[in-house]
Design a protein around this motif. Sequence first.
Motif, PDB file in Angstrom:
ATOM      1  N   GLY A  66      29.624  34.741 108.833  1.00  0.00           N
ATOM      2  CA  GLY A  66      29.775  33.432 108.223  1.00  0.00           C
ATOM      3  C   GLY A  66      28.541  32.563 108.231  1.00  0.00           C
ATOM      4  O   GLY A  66      28.602  31.405 107.910  1.00  0.00           O
ATOM      5  N   ALA A  67      27.427  33.100 108.632  1.00  0.00           N
ATOM      6  CA  ALA A  67      26.237  32.259 108.695  1.00  0.00           C
ATOM      7  C   ALA A  67      25.125  32.848 107.856  1.00  0.00           C
ATOM      8  O   ALA A  67      25.227  33.940 107.320  1.00  0.00           O
ATOM      9  CB  ALA A  67      25.772  32.116 110.145  1.00  0.00           C
ATOM     10  N   GLU A  68      24.085  32.098 107.742  1.00  0.00           N
ATOM     11  CA  GLU A  68      22.930  32.569 107.004  1.00  0.00           C
ATOM     12  C   GLU A  68      21.975  33.270 107.952  1.00  0.00           C
ATOM     13  O   GLU A  68      21.982  33.048 109.147  1.00  0.00           O
ATOM     14  CB  GLU A  68      22.210  31.387 106.360  1.00  0.00           C
ATOM     15  N   ILE A 128      17.875  34.778  93.889  1.00  0.00           N
ATOM     16  CA  ILE A 128      18.336  36.010  93.262  1.00  0.00           C
ATOM     17  C   ILE A 128      19.643  36.393  93.930  1.00  0.00           C
ATOM     18  O   ILE A 128      19.671  36.730  95.118  1.00  0.00           O
ATOM     19  CB  ILE A 128      17.292  37.128  93.388  1.00  0.00           C
ATOM     20  N   ASP A 129      20.695  36.314  93.181  1.00  0.00           N
ATOM     21  CA  ASP A 129      22.037  36.537  93.721  1.00  0.00           C
ATOM     22  C   ASP A 129      22.265  35.595  94.906  1.00  0.00           C
ATOM     23  O   ASP A 129      22.186  34.401  94.728  1.00  0.00           O
ATOM     24  CB  ASP A 129      22.230  38.009  94.096  1.00  0.00           C
ATOM     25  N   ALA A 130      22.504  36.143  96.074  1.00  0.00           N
ATOM     26  CA  ALA A 130      22.742  35.292  97.241  1.00  0.00           C
ATOM     27  C   ALA A 130      21.501  35.133  98.103  1.00  0.00           C
ATOM     28  O   ALA A 130      21.577  34.661  99.224  1.00  0.00           O
ATOM     29  CB  ALA A 130      23.882  35.867  98.076  1.00  0.00           C
ATOM     30  N   ALA A 182      27.177  35.065  99.075  1.00  0.00           N
ATOM     31  CA  ALA A 182      27.419  36.492  98.888  1.00  0.00           C
ATOM     32  C   ALA A 182      28.914  36.774  98.762  1.00  0.00           C
ATOM     33  O   ALA A 182      29.349  37.559  97.904  1.00  0.00           O
ATOM     34  CB  ALA A 182      26.827  37.280 100.061  1.00  0.00           C
ATOM     35  N   ARG A 183      29.685  36.122  99.597  1.00  0.00           N
ATOM     36  CA  ARG A 183      31.142  36.314  99.523  1.00  0.00           C
ATOM     37  C   ARG A 183      31.685  35.812  98.195  1.00  0.00           C
ATOM     38  O   ARG A 183      32.550  36.432  97.578  1.00  0.00           O
ATOM     39  CB  ARG A 183      31.809  35.580 100.687  1.00  0.00           C
ATOM     40  N   GLU A 184      31.160  34.673  97.774  1.00  0.00           N
ATOM     41  CA  GLU A 184      31.637  34.107  96.507  1.00  0.00           C
ATOM     42  C   GLU A 184      31.273  35.011  95.329  1.00  0.00           C
ATOM     43  O   GLU A 184      31.959  35.022  94.315  1.00  0.00           O
ATOM     44  CB  GLU A 184      31.036  32.709  96.311  1.00  0.00           C
ATOM     45  N   ARG A 185      30.187  35.757  95.506  1.00  0.00           N
ATOM     46  CA  ARG A 185      29.793  36.689  94.454  1.00  0.00           C
ATOM     47  C   ARG A 185      30.544  38.003  94.544  1.00  0.00           C
ATOM     48  O   ARG A 185      30.387  38.884  93.711  1.00  0.00           O
ATOM     49  CB  ARG A 185      28.303  36.979  94.554  1.00  0.00           C
TER      50      ARG A 185
END
Lengths: 349, 135
Positions: A66-68, A128-130, A182-185
């Motif tokens: 859940g973190a970056e 780029i993407d996430a 990333a999860r949203e993608r």
Amino acid sequence: MRTTTRFLGVLLGCLVSAVVAAGPALACGGLVAPNGTVRLLKTSTLAAYADGVEHYITSFKFAGGGAELGSIVPLPGVPTEVERGGDWTLQRLTRETQRRFAVEDASAGGTARLSLAAKAEVLLEKRIDALDLTVLKGGAVAVGNWAREHGFNLTPDAPAVLEFYAQRSPIFLAARFDAKAARERGQGVGDGTPIHLTIPTRTPWVPIRILALGRGEAEPVNADVFLLTERRPTLLGLRGLREEISEEASASLLFDLRTDKGMGWVPQKMWFTYLTVGARASELDHDLAISVDGSAPSRVDAGYELAGPPTISSVFDPVDRSRPPVWPFVAATVGLCTVTGLVLRRRLG
Amino acid sequence: MRGVALAALVALVGGGCGGDDPRGGVADRTVELTARLSRFEPTVITVRAGTTVRFVVRNEDPIDHELIVGDDEVHGAHETGTEPYHLPRPGEVTARAGETVSTTYRFDRPGEVVFACHLPGHFAYGMRGTVHVTA
């Protein structure tokens, strides 16, 4: 974060891939956001060098959470372009070696703020993407400050490692993986996002010392390094590395790479070198210098000698290809350090 | 909110360590330490017993450090502790990236006293030194 790290890199006609063994919590190619629950499984990078231009393709994969988190990669020069990488280049390169070795395996009180509050110059930012990508220019302190101020957790060896690289090339790529995005993608665990950097440069070197960042002296570092050069290279900095393959790249490999997105620059002929890294972290205090013109590789590029004042390889005009390579002289005397091609596969975190 | 609290704490530390520590006494001697590349310089200091030393720590790194002076018990507590920043106790001070801070410490008895940084991984990396206290 110390987890398995993988680097796949190609620089200046070189393709380098590195796979680093996992570790616990604080080193993601060096830098990881504090309290991050995301584990970066690996960072795969492909950099290729042709006509004085390095194509650097790297892929970040993560294990969820859940973190970056992020990492910083030293670069040989300033990228002129940052875009999404091809769809199968990295996988194809990995398959090229895995297939062969699968057969072989079967047989075998703060009062004063110093002027050190140096600021890194942000040369380029791209999403780029996430992945949030930032190309930075600055010395070790400036880049370290930027990283700290942006939530990266620097391990105690980070200042020395950043200085080691900044002396030669004050260009770094900071990559932060936004797990939420990333999860949203819909990106799942293990999914990677390839990026492709185009870097004009004159000489290739492959960052090896960065693989040991954040690791204890006795911790093992395992990596695969693939080089693709226009000629058979001469290498310096092989301590802890072993040459597994050195041969003319197969037509099928080059064809497969050339037909991927953004890979049309791959020449018809290249020399393929595959090296494995298997050493304790304390042994990896150098980089891999590469010469493709028959001269001796630069001791500066290998990190055995200090460079002069850092310069940036972008001063090299890639259009002027008629000039003979003078990089050994430049690197030795002026400190011009240009990284040729490298494909890194690394696991940070 | 956490950042504000942290800033307040750091300000408190800075204020408390700007001069001689009230509990450390008036310094007889000043020792300047540089923290660079996660190392202290110098790493060996010699003082006479009974000397109160004011340590001025100049952190040249882009990462935080700390200076902890004391006996094995003190170092053991800090090595396993969770205190990220230190209140102004004699011989204990946090030096955030790029900062210069100070703290005082009285060396009462002859022997060897270790000074070190106990932020995670820093002591193992080699960020430590020794004070030789002579009679």
